[in-house]
Design a protein around this motif. Structure first.
Motif, PDB file in Angstrom:
ATOM      1  N   PRO A  77      60.565 -30.485 113.598  1.00  0.00           N
ATOM      2  CA  PRO A  77      60.221 -30.452 112.278  1.00  0.00           C
ATOM      3  C   PRO A  77      59.231 -31.139 111.821  1.00  0.00           C
ATOM      4  CG  PRO A  77      62.711 -30.129 112.626  1.00  0.00           C
ATOM      5  CD  PRO A  77      61.461 -30.369 113.794  1.00  0.00           C
ATOM      6  N   LEU A 103      62.172 -30.575 107.842  1.00  0.00           N
ATOM      7  CA  LEU A 103      64.087 -30.887 107.439  1.00  0.00           C
ATOM      8  C   LEU A 103      64.781 -31.404 106.586  1.00  0.00           C
ATOM      9  CD1 LEU A 103      65.836 -31.748 109.743  1.00  0.00           C
ATOM     10  CD2 LEU A 103      64.549 -34.150 110.110  1.00  0.00           C
ATOM     11  N   LEU A 104      63.763 -32.223 105.511  1.00  0.00           N
ATOM     12  CA  LEU A 104      64.501 -32.921 104.307  1.00  0.00           C
ATOM     13  C   LEU A 104      65.030 -31.184 103.042  1.00  0.00           C
ATOM     14  CD1 LEU A 104      62.690 -35.561 103.852  1.00  0.00           C
ATOM     15  CD2 LEU A 104      64.614 -35.018 104.334  1.00  0.00           C
ATOM     16  N   LEU A 106      59.136 -33.871 108.470  1.00  0.00           N
ATOM     17  CA  LEU A 106      59.673 -34.027 107.743  1.00  0.00           C
ATOM     18  C   LEU A 106      60.315 -33.686 106.623  1.00  0.00           C
ATOM     19  CD1 LEU A 106      61.625 -36.239 107.349  1.00  0.00           C
ATOM     20  CD2 LEU A 106      59.823 -37.820 106.091  1.00  0.00           C
ATOM     21  N   SER A 107      59.204 -33.186 105.924  1.00  0.00           N
ATOM     22  CA  SER A 107      58.923 -32.196 104.716  1.00  0.00           C
ATOM     23  C   SER A 107      59.651 -31.273 104.950  1.00  0.00           C
ATOM     24  CB  SER A 107      57.901 -31.469 104.176  1.00  0.00           C
ATOM     25  OG  SER A 107      57.500 -31.043 105.076  1.00  0.00           O
ATOM     26  N   LEU A 119      67.947 -29.421 105.153  1.00  0.00           N
ATOM     27  CA  LEU A 119      68.775 -30.034 104.491  1.00  0.00           C
ATOM     28  C   LEU A 119      69.144 -30.068 103.448  1.00  0.00           C
ATOM     29  CD1 LEU A 119      68.314 -33.315 106.879  1.00  0.00           C
ATOM     30  CD2 LEU A 119      69.416 -31.265 107.593  1.00  0.00           C
TER      31      LEU A 119
END
Lengths: 73, 73
Positions: free
Chosen positions: B45, B50-51, B47-48, B54
């Motif tokens: 994925p 994933l963040l 970064l955006s 999360l």
DNA sequence: TGCGAAATCACAATATATTGTGAGTTATGA
DNA sequence: TCATAACTCACAATATATTGTGATTTCGCA
């Protein structure tokens, strides 16, 4: 943690180790442009890209429960 | 931390919160297929992505110095 | 101030993530 | 067993990351 914070961490760690962007990019096996964008917080790297850069710098990613951010309370 | 570990953490956290994949995907604003791939450790994925997942799960990413892994010594 | 290295930017080509749809499979409870 | 929800998969379309090249700007130091 956001893209800008992450970029700063990577840049600081790289400078601490005394290597330039090109060298780190080569060691991590990523393009220079990619590293530049990430360090500037303008990137949205893929997980694999991020992990290889972090690993090259002797850093690792951890996942934990969100901490209270008193700044925003 | 690798893609598989990350996927397991996300899946376990989601189940702990008692939501299904579709609901989490909707809440996080990502496609179902994307979440499925990430949970299975088959995703890479951005970064955006994933963040946001999360964050939706009440988790956060931290970066720290690599810890000694006695398994590999 | 001036030089050389480092860092940034712009561009086009390529690779890959993301998405929705629809079908199929697996799990769970009645 | 049956029904339903949850999960997985395949596909094509779209969006975006990644890459190398070359030019430009900024930085560090003498």
């Amino acid at each position: 943690m956001n893209a800008k914070e992450l970029g700063n961490i990577i840049k600081e760690r790289r400078k601490h180790l005394g290597v330039n962007q090109q060298t780190l990019a080569d060691l991590a096996g990523v393009g220079l442009n990619t590293l530049v964008a990430i360090e500037r917080g303008e990137g949205n790297p893929q997980l694999s890209t991020l992990l290889t850069i972090l690993d090259t710098l002797g850093l690792q990613m951890d996942i934990c429960l969100k901490t209270l951010d008193y700044e925003t309370v």
